[in-house]
Design an enzyme around this catalytic site. Structure first.
Site, mmCIF file in Angstrom:
data_model
loop_
_atom_site.group_PDB
_atom_site.id
_atom_site.type_symbol
_atom_site.label_atom_id
_atom_site.label_comp_id
_atom_site.label_asym_id
_atom_site.label_seq_id
_atom_site.Cartn_x
_atom_site.Cartn_y
_atom_site.Cartn_z
ATOM 1 N N GLU A 109 0.823 -1.215 0.000
ATOM 2 C CA GLU A 109 0.000 0.000 0.000
ATOM 3 C C GLU A 109 0.855 1.264 0.000
ATOM 4 O OE1 GLU A 109 -3.334 0.284 2.579
ATOM 5 O OE2 GLU A 109 -3.918 -1.795 2.295
ATOM 6 N N GLY A 110 1.835 1.280 -0.874
ATOM 7 C CA GLY A 110 2.741 2.418 -0.976
ATOM 8 C C GLY A 110 4.001 2.178 -0.185
#
Length: 824
Positions: free
Chosen positions: A497-498
């Protein structure tokens, strides 16, 4: 003459309090008039100067006149020079997706402490607590982390139990067959599951966070909700969400997955999808895929143009053209993570989440979901890991002896042990604080980014410290080892997620300075829309707050904020003063950076990363202070809590280092030498934060090893009672060691006084009993403690043939999973 001189200087002296408290523009006009009037005897102001002053005052206080004569030229200059950052459409969607929460207070330069400390703590309902004490406890008992890793999957009875008790539908409302739990309850469940096995959280987390169920709840049509939510709640349908691609990882907005809208002879609209995704958790066993793709409408059937934009749709996994036949191996952690491909996959256009009206709004959907989700799942998982490491290392450092002493007595062990305990207190504080806001309807995008980065990095630090303390016992895998699997798994949340590098250097401050700054977002939007009135209001407010924060930063730095009065009492007072001081410095340096770099600031990632560190440290300090005050009665406000005090010191030291790095590296014309040669040395001479002392570290280490004091630090985790399990065995040895500690102390004293002869520890115990120093019951207790310790410190060893077959047990076939052949 002296009186006249004093009167002439008085208005200048009044400048500081007026600026410090931030009076409105009209008050500055009055102040300037008084200053000029008092100073007439010295400067003999002419009538023309008074007329000029009057015209200027009139212009500044009449918005329509100010806008045309001052603001409009400034607006053109700022636009021409690029002094404000530009925002792309995807950036705007990300920025507008979340809400501004405490991050706005921290950016303000003058935070409302009563508001920050007044945030209520999350409270679980009776049903939620019963679920924690019942089904969650039960599922943790059903399989150890070692068993899960050996099977390379959760056992079949665990899968069945998770479905039976609706673990996959915790966030789905009861009307659709789910449990309807709060985010706080889901977070508490994840804490306990994470303390048992990372595989549990990876499996349960996806189904309850970013996935089809979450998107359907927020954006789905009534028909879609009725069609999918009940089966998702029961675990009959297994979801995944497919976003990441080979060339669209952290830059998810550049995805190339495509969907083309077309109409068939039946008059209905369909989508032809093509994609290649990877890193999709639960992908290999998914029956329902949430797919993010770029929608094309060549015939403009929707009336939104040919390039509609990023869209989300539901794709049944058994649709022709879908290929799910491979599996990733993320660090050997056996949760399902897979590539997924689709070629010429045709589905009805009604499968777009939210229907045709939501076509092209997929990126906003994802950003809004992430804004809350990052603040729930990651903090819970990392807190569970931290609590487990705290429990394990505190017990092990007490039980494990070297050179005749528990290893916790050595300062080399005290330091990491204190760091583990202090960070565990901090993470639990920030977890509660953040999830409470999400349950109250906040979507704190900036705070969630802080949580994602800080929780994953701090938990990595905690696990590394734990491995250092355990030494060889930490690296030899087997059923007795409690940290090796977590150690290998910890890079996973760092990455997903990043990636954390991007989160720190671009998202936290890059989005925070635009969204949470009091005026910047309004200025950028007004500039884009050529809205002179809005730009005028924001610009002059910005000039006012900049002046106020600059004076506040100087005053607070000169006094170390010790003159600031707050409603806090006891040991919380000083931390509150530092938080206010930090906010003033952050706001001032932010405005100076905006002035010096303009629109280039977001490309100065080393600078924005340091700003992110400062903002993160302030948020963690706020959370820690909130927990400390909530748990401390006013009468006990001076009672020490070593872990809380260590955590607060660590937070402000992080802020201090971030500010030092900024002052050293900010390249701002004219004022940069002043920042580097005057402000930086002053901040180092009178620092905002210093690291914890050795004595403070020792106090936390002792707290981690205290049978009573360690309980609040690890209250949310799973603790097995079976003494044959690794942690149960270690807990038993720890409890016996604590009870037998006075007996061993008596024996050591007798040895020093030559009452007992040197020899083995068991021989010394027997000699002490015979000489009447200890009773037979005490001798039995000491012998039991020694035996438990010897058992607890053993590491696993395997027969050669057994070692070659480790991990070769077949995994159960679950849903549509396909087994990979094992090597001979």
């Amino acid at each position: 003459m002296a009186v006249r001189l004093l009167l002439s200087l008085l208005p200048g002296i009044c400048f500081l309090p007026l600026a410090y408290f931030g009076v409105p523009l009209w008050a500055w006009i009055v102040y300037a008039a008084v200053w000029l009037g008092v100073g007439q005897t010295l400067w003999q102001l002419s009538l023309w100067l008074w007329v000029a002053f009057g015209l200027l005052a009139l212009m500044l206080n009449l918005p329509w006149l100010r806008q045309r004569l001052l603001t409009a030229p400034l607006m053109r200059l700022i636009e021409r020079r690029g002094w404000l950052p530009q925002i792309s459409e995807t950036e705007r969607a990300a920025i507008e997706a979340g809400t501004v929460w405490v991050d706005g207070e921290l950016f303000s330069g003058k935070p409302d402490i009563a508001k920050l400390m007044g945030e209520p703590d999350p409270v679980l309902t009776e049903a939620e607590q019963a679920f924690l004490d019942g089904p969650v406890e039960t599922v943790c008992q059903m399989a150890t982390d070692w068993e899960i890793h050996q099977r390379k999957d959760l056992p079949p009875d665990v899968w069945n139990y998770l479905r039976q008790e609706h673990f996959f539908g915790m966030m789905i409302p009861p009307e659709y067959g789910g449990l309807g739990f709060s985010n706080a309850a889901y977070s508490a469940v994840m804490v306990k599951l994470a303390s048992r096995s990372f595989v549990h959280t990876a499996t349960v987390g996806v189904t309850n966070s970013l996935g089809p169920a979450k998107l359907l709840l927020h954006y789905g049509t009534p028909t879609q909700k009725q069609a999918y939510l009940p089966s998702l709640a029961r675990g009959e349908a297994m979801p995944c969400f497919a976003l990441t691609e080979p060339n669209a990882g952290s830059d998810a907005a550049s995805l190339t997955a495509s969907g083309t809208l077309f109409s068939q002879e039946d008059g209905k609209l369909y989508l032809r999808l093509n994609w290649k995704k990877r890193y999709i958790t639960l992908g290999a066993i998914a029956t329902l895929i949430g797919l993010a793709f770029r929608l094309q409408d060549p015939d403009n059937l929707l009336g939104k143009g040919k390039d509609v934009g990023i869209t989300c749709a539901l794709v049944p996994a058994d649709t022709p053209g879908v290929t799910i036949d491979r599996r990733h191996d993320p660090m050997g952690v056996p949760f399902y993570n897979s590539p997924i491909e689709g070629r010429d996959v045709v589905i009805p256009a009604s499968q777009i989440i939210g229907g045709l009206d939501q076509a092209g709004r997929g990126w906003r959907m994802l950003m809004q979901t992430l804004a809350a989700g990052r603040g729930v799942s990651f903090p819970a998982t990392c807190t569970g890991i931290a609590q487990l490491v705290t429990r394990v290392t505190g017990a092990y450092a007490t039980v494990r002896h070297q050179f005749g002493l528990p290893i916790s007595r050595f300062e080399g062990v005290t330091e990491p042990l204190a760091e583990i305990g202090g960070l565990t207190y901090l993470l639990e504080a920030a977890r509660r604080y953040t999830v409470g806001a999400v349950d109250r309807g906040e979507q704190p995008a900036v705070v969630s980014a802080i949580a994602k980065y800080q929780f994953t990095e701090r938990s990595r630090q905690i696990v590394n410290d734990g491995m250092d303390i355990l030494g060889g016992a930490g690296i030899c895998r087997g059923p007795r080892n409690l940290l090796a699997n977590i150690y290998t798994a910890i890079p996973i949340p760092i990455t997903v997620e990043g990636a954390n590098i991007l989160t720190r250097s671009m998202i936290i401050f890059g989005q925070g300075v635009i969204r949470a700054h009091p005026q910047v977002f309004d200025e950028i939007t007004a500039l884009e829309n050529q809205d002179l009135a809005t730009f005028d209001r924001a610009l002059w407010q910005h000039l006012g707050t900049t002046t106020r924060n600059l004076v506040r930063a100087i005053a607070l730095s000169l006094t170390q904020a010790r003159l600031v009065r707050t409603s806090m009492t006891g040991t919380a007072t000083r931390s509150t003063q530092k938080l206010i001081w930090s906010s003033a410095l952050l706001a001032t340096l932010t405005d100076l950076a905006l002035l010096g770099y303009g629109g280039r600031l977001k490309r100065q990632e080393a600078i924005t990363g340091r700003f992110a560190d400062a903002l993160s440290g302030m948020y963690l300090a706020t959370s820690t202070l909130h927990r400390y005050t909530a748990e401390t009665a006013p009468a006990d406000s001076n009672v020490q809590n070593p872990a809380a005090e260590w955590a607060l010191k660590a937070c402000f030291y992080q802020v201090q280092l971030a500010f030092e790095g900024l002052l050293t590296n900010l390249q701002i014309p004219v004022i940069q030498p002043f920042l580097h040669r005057v402000v930086l040395p002053w901040l180092r001479w009178l620092p905002l934060g210093v690291p914890p002392t050795d004595a403070e570290m020792l106090a936390v280490a002792q707290q981690v090893q205290n049978a009573t004091a360690r309980q609040p630090l690890t209250a949310g985790m799973y603790i097995p009672t079976d003494p044959e399990e690794s942690l149960g065995r270690l807990e038993r040895a720890f409890a016996l060691a604590v009870r037998a500690q006075p007996i061993f102390k008596q024996v050591r004293t007798a040895l020093r006084e030559s009452v007992l002869a040197p020899g083995s520890l068991l021989g010394q115990i027997e000699g002490a009993m015979r000489s009447g120093l200890i009773s037979g019951e005490q001798a039995d207790m000491a012998v039991a403690a020694i035996a438990a310790r010897e058992d607890a410190i053993q590491v696993d060893a395997f027969a050669l043939d057994d070692y070659l077959t480790l991990g070769s047990n077949p995994s159960p076939a679950t849903a549509t999973a396909k087994q990979s052949p094992l090597r001979d």
